[in-house]
Design a protein around this motif. Sequence first.
Motif, PDB file in Angstrom:
ATOM      1  N   PRO A  50       2.289  -0.263   0.951  1.00  0.00           N
ATOM      2  CA  PRO A  50       2.840   0.305   2.189  1.00  0.00           C
ATOM      3  C   PRO A  50       3.767  -0.651   2.931  1.00  0.00           C
ATOM      4  CG  PRO A  50       0.459  -0.102   2.379  1.00  0.00           C
ATOM      5  CD  PRO A  50       0.812  -0.226   0.941  1.00  0.00           C
ATOM      6  N   GLN A  51       3.619  -1.959   2.689  1.00  0.00           N
ATOM      7  CA  GLN A  51       4.502  -2.925   3.346  1.00  0.00           C
ATOM      8  C   GLN A  51       5.940  -2.833   2.845  1.00  0.00           C
ATOM      9  OE1 GLN A  51       1.574  -6.356   2.682  1.00  0.00           O
ATOM     10  NE2 GLN A  51       2.600  -6.909   4.577  1.00  0.00           N
ATOM     11  N   VAL A  52       6.129  -2.180   1.690  1.00  0.00           N
ATOM     12  CA  VAL A  52       7.495  -1.915   1.223  1.00  0.00           C
ATOM     13  C   VAL A  52       7.753  -0.404   1.246  1.00  0.00           C
ATOM     14  CG1 VAL A  52       7.773  -4.043  -0.102  1.00  0.00           C
ATOM     15  CG2 VAL A  52       6.800  -2.031  -1.225  1.00  0.00           C
ATOM     16  N   GLY A  87      -2.115 -14.361   8.712  1.00  0.00           N
ATOM     17  CA  GLY A  87      -0.808 -13.840   9.091  1.00  0.00           C
ATOM     18  C   GLY A  87      -0.458 -12.705   8.157  1.00  0.00           C
ATOM     19  N   CYS A  88       0.676 -12.069   8.391  1.00  0.00           N
ATOM     20  CA  CYS A  88       1.057 -10.903   7.601  1.00  0.00           C
ATOM     21  C   CYS A  88       2.573 -10.804   7.574  1.00  0.00           C
ATOM     22  CB  CYS A  88       0.445  -9.652   8.233  1.00  0.00           C
ATOM     23  SG  CYS A  88       0.856  -8.123   7.377  1.00  0.00           S
ATOM     24  N   LEU A  89       3.132 -10.527   6.399  1.00  0.00           N
ATOM     25  CA  LEU A  89       4.585 -10.401   6.289  1.00  0.00           C
ATOM     26  C   LEU A  89       5.112  -9.245   7.140  1.00  0.00           C
ATOM     27  CD1 LEU A  89       5.187 -11.080   2.481  1.00  0.00           C
ATOM     28  CD2 LEU A  89       5.523 -12.636   4.395  1.00  0.00           C
ATOM     29  N   CYS A 129      -9.423  -8.967   1.138  1.00  0.00           N
ATOM     30  CA  CYS A 129      -9.772  -8.144   2.309  1.00  0.00           C
ATOM     31  C   CYS A 129      -8.526  -7.686   3.053  1.00  0.00           C
ATOM     32  CB  CYS A 129     -10.658  -8.934   3.269  1.00  0.00           C
ATOM     33  SG  CYS A 129     -12.264  -9.353   2.576  1.00  0.00           S
ATOM     34  N   HIS A 130      -7.620  -8.633   3.313  1.00  0.00           N
ATOM     35  CA  HIS A 130      -6.415  -8.331   4.096  1.00  0.00           C
ATOM     36  C   HIS A 130      -5.554  -7.274   3.393  1.00  0.00           C
ATOM     37  CE1 HIS A 130      -2.903  -9.661   6.714  1.00  0.00           C
ATOM     38  NE2 HIS A 130      -2.305  -8.955   5.773  1.00  0.00           N
ATOM     39  N   GLU A 131      -5.327  -7.469   2.094  1.00  0.00           N
ATOM     40  CA  GLU A 131      -4.426  -6.555   1.368  1.00  0.00           C
ATOM     41  C   GLU A 131      -5.075  -5.188   1.158  1.00  0.00           C
ATOM     42  OE1 GLU A 131      -1.476  -7.431   1.293  1.00  0.00           O
ATOM     43  OE2 GLU A 131      -1.827  -9.546   1.702  1.00  0.00           O
ATOM     44  N   ILE A 132      -6.363  -5.171   0.853  1.00  0.00           N
ATOM     45  CA  ILE A 132      -7.034  -3.879   0.634  1.00  0.00           C
ATOM     46  C   ILE A 132      -7.130  -3.112   1.959  1.00  0.00           C
ATOM     47  CG2 ILE A 132      -9.241  -2.831  -0.075  1.00  0.00           C
ATOM     48  CD1 ILE A 132      -9.336  -5.058  -2.280  1.00  0.00           C
ATOM     49  N   ASP A 133      -7.249  -3.822   3.077  1.00  0.00           N
ATOM     50  CA  ASP A 133      -7.189  -3.175   4.402  1.00  0.00           C
ATOM     51  C   ASP A 133      -5.881  -2.391   4.571  1.00  0.00           C
ATOM     52  OD1 ASP A 133      -9.641  -3.915   5.382  1.00  0.00           O
ATOM     53  OD2 ASP A 133      -8.887  -5.437   6.774  1.00  0.00           O
ATOM     54  N   HIS A 134      -4.770  -2.982   4.094  1.00  0.00           N
ATOM     55  CA  HIS A 134      -3.466  -2.313   4.226  1.00  0.00           C
ATOM     56  C   HIS A 134      -3.482  -0.920   3.589  1.00  0.00           C
ATOM     57  CE1 HIS A 134      -0.533  -5.004   6.036  1.00  0.00           C
ATOM     58  NE2 HIS A 134      -0.902  -6.015   5.276  1.00  0.00           N
ATOM     59  N   LEU A 135      -4.274  -0.755   2.523  1.00  0.00           N
ATOM     60  CA  LEU A 135      -4.247   0.510   1.774  1.00  0.00           C
ATOM     61  C   LEU A 135      -4.913   1.642   2.555  1.00  0.00           C
ATOM     62  CD1 LEU A 135      -4.990  -0.837  -1.814  1.00  0.00           C
ATOM     63  CD2 LEU A 135      -2.791  -0.550  -0.663  1.00  0.00           C
TER      64      LEU A 135
HETATM   65 ZN    ZN Z   1      -0.512  -7.994   5.598  1.00  0.00          ZN
END
Ligand code: ZN
Length: 164
Positions: A50-52, A87-89, A129-135
Amino acid sequence: MAIRQLREIGDDILTKQCKAVPKMTLRTKILIGDMLETMYEYHGVGLAAPQVGVLKQIVVIDVGEGPIVLINPEIVETSGEQTGEEGCLSVPGKWGIVTRPNHVKVRAFDQEMNPIELEGEGLLARAFCHEIDHLSGQLYVDKTEDGLHDVTYDSGEEGEETEE
Ligand code: ZN
């Protein structure tokens, strides 16, 4: 491969649930290659689709031990606790303190859609955790202990010189 445009906080797509990937296609392979290239270009340790701008359950991670690709990942086990900077891109120039499990076991599929199981500790556990949260449309900014801080660019590492 190509570098994709990063979506930033405030963009609705970052708050939405991603769909599972039913099978590997050329289009999805290209997306994964682009995600890796985009992550490295911006010096991230992880990136979620989702970040892209793609609502698919795909995550790429590299904490300095080589690239990891996770399709349809789920966290199946956690233990311990770690509190540290995150942090997060998609939230440029900011960081915050987040508590995460210190040990995380993930079940997913690799790029050939073979089932895999991975375990991570420390930074890798945090990245899982951080990346799977994004989903599922979750951002770390809602989990910080005392809000967001500005990255101080003159201190080298992000936030390293700041007080607790
Ligand atoms: Zn992120």
